[in-house]
Design a protein around this motif. Structure first.
Motif, PDB file in Angstrom:
ATOM      1  N   LEU A   1       0.828  -1.199   0.000  1.00 24.66           N
ATOM      2  CA  LEU A   1       0.000   0.000   0.000  1.00 24.66           C
ATOM      3  C   LEU A   1       0.867   1.255   0.000  1.00 24.66           C
ATOM      4  O   LEU A   1       0.596   2.217  -0.738  1.00 24.66           O
ATOM      5  CB  LEU A   1      -0.924  -0.014   1.217  1.00 24.66           C
ATOM      6  N   PHE A   2       1.914   1.253   0.795  1.00 22.19           N
ATOM      7  CA  PHE A   2       2.828   2.395   0.839  1.00 22.19           C
ATOM      8  C   PHE A   2       3.531   2.587  -0.502  1.00 22.19           C
ATOM      9  O   PHE A   2       3.626   3.713  -1.004  1.00 22.19           O
ATOM     10  CB  PHE A   2       3.856   2.204   1.963  1.00 22.19           C
TER      11      PHE A   2
ATOM     12  N   ARG B   1       2.610   1.667  -3.460  1.00 20.27           N
ATOM     13  CA  ARG B   1       1.702   2.021  -4.564  1.00 20.27           C
ATOM     14  C   ARG B   1       1.068   3.397  -4.412  1.00 20.27           C
ATOM     15  O   ARG B   1       0.758   4.031  -5.407  1.00 20.27           O
ATOM     16  CB  ARG B   1       0.594   0.974  -4.684  1.00 20.27           C
ATOM     17  N   SER B   2       0.840   3.829  -3.179  1.00 16.95           N
ATOM     18  CA  SER B   2       0.113   5.091  -3.017  1.00 16.95           C
ATOM     19  C   SER B   2       0.990   6.226  -2.504  1.00 16.95           C
ATOM     20  O   SER B   2       1.030   7.303  -3.102  1.00 16.95           O
ATOM     21  CB  SER B   2      -1.089   4.893  -2.089  1.00 16.95           C
ATOM     22  N   ALA B   3       1.674   6.037  -1.395  1.00 16.56           N
ATOM     23  CA  ALA B   3       2.423   7.143  -0.777  1.00 16.56           C
ATOM     24  C   ALA B   3       3.791   7.355  -1.400  1.00 16.56           C
ATOM     25  O   ALA B   3       4.275   8.484  -1.460  1.00 16.56           O
ATOM     26  CB  ALA B   3       2.566   6.894   0.718  1.00 16.56           C
TER      27      ALA B   3
ATOM     28  N   PRO C   1       4.943   7.160  -4.598  1.00 12.58           N
ATOM     29  CA  PRO C   1       5.033   8.071  -5.759  1.00 12.58           C
ATOM     30  C   PRO C   1       4.816   9.546  -5.376  1.00 12.58           C
ATOM     31  O   PRO C   1       5.466  10.440  -5.939  1.00 12.58           O
ATOM     32  CB  PRO C   1       3.902   7.585  -6.677  1.00 12.58           C
ATOM     33  N   ILE C   2       3.948   9.786  -4.422  1.00  7.39           N
ATOM     34  CA  ILE C   2       3.710  11.162  -3.985  1.00  7.39           C
ATOM     35  C   ILE C   2       4.956  11.736  -3.315  1.00  7.39           C
ATOM     36  O   ILE C   2       5.352  12.877  -3.576  1.00  7.39           O
ATOM     37  CB  ILE C   2       2.490  11.220  -3.041  1.00  7.39           C
TER      38      ILE C   2
END
Length: 101
Positions: A87-88, A90-92, A94-95
């Motif tokens: 989850l980290f 894939r979501s956080a 790239p940001i």
């Protein structure tokens, strides 16, 4: 900076997974009397692994009952850590990499 933070978080999660696996293997070795805690090295390694993994495992040990004397909380925690890592990443991640470089 973002790459370094992503690398650090991912490696900490992976290290915790390895500590949980090592704790489980050591507990099996002690249970089957292959090694014992009278050995100073085994005692210190066991104490370290217990101190590191207890904060993660203890809440799940209270919730999940022992199945015939087998503690399944390490499996649940490993699966949750893998989920958090994915989850980290894939979501956080790239940001963070876009924002911090």
């Amino acid at each position: 900076m973002g790459y370094a933070i992503v690398w650090l978080v991912s490696n900490i999660i992976n290290l915790m997974i390895w500590f949980i696996i090592a704790q489980a293997i050591l507990s099996w070795l002690v249970a089957f009397d292959v090694v014992n805690y009278r050995n100073r090295f085994v005692y210190s390694v066991g104490g370290f692994l217990d101190q590191v993994t207890r904060p993660l495992l203890e809440p799940f040990r209270r919730i999940i009952p022992s199945l015939g004397g087998i503690d399944v909380s390490p499996i649940v925690v490993i699966l949750l850590l893998q989920f958090v890592n994915i989850l980290f990443m894939r979501s956080a991640a790239p940001i963070l990499m876009n924002a911090l470089g």
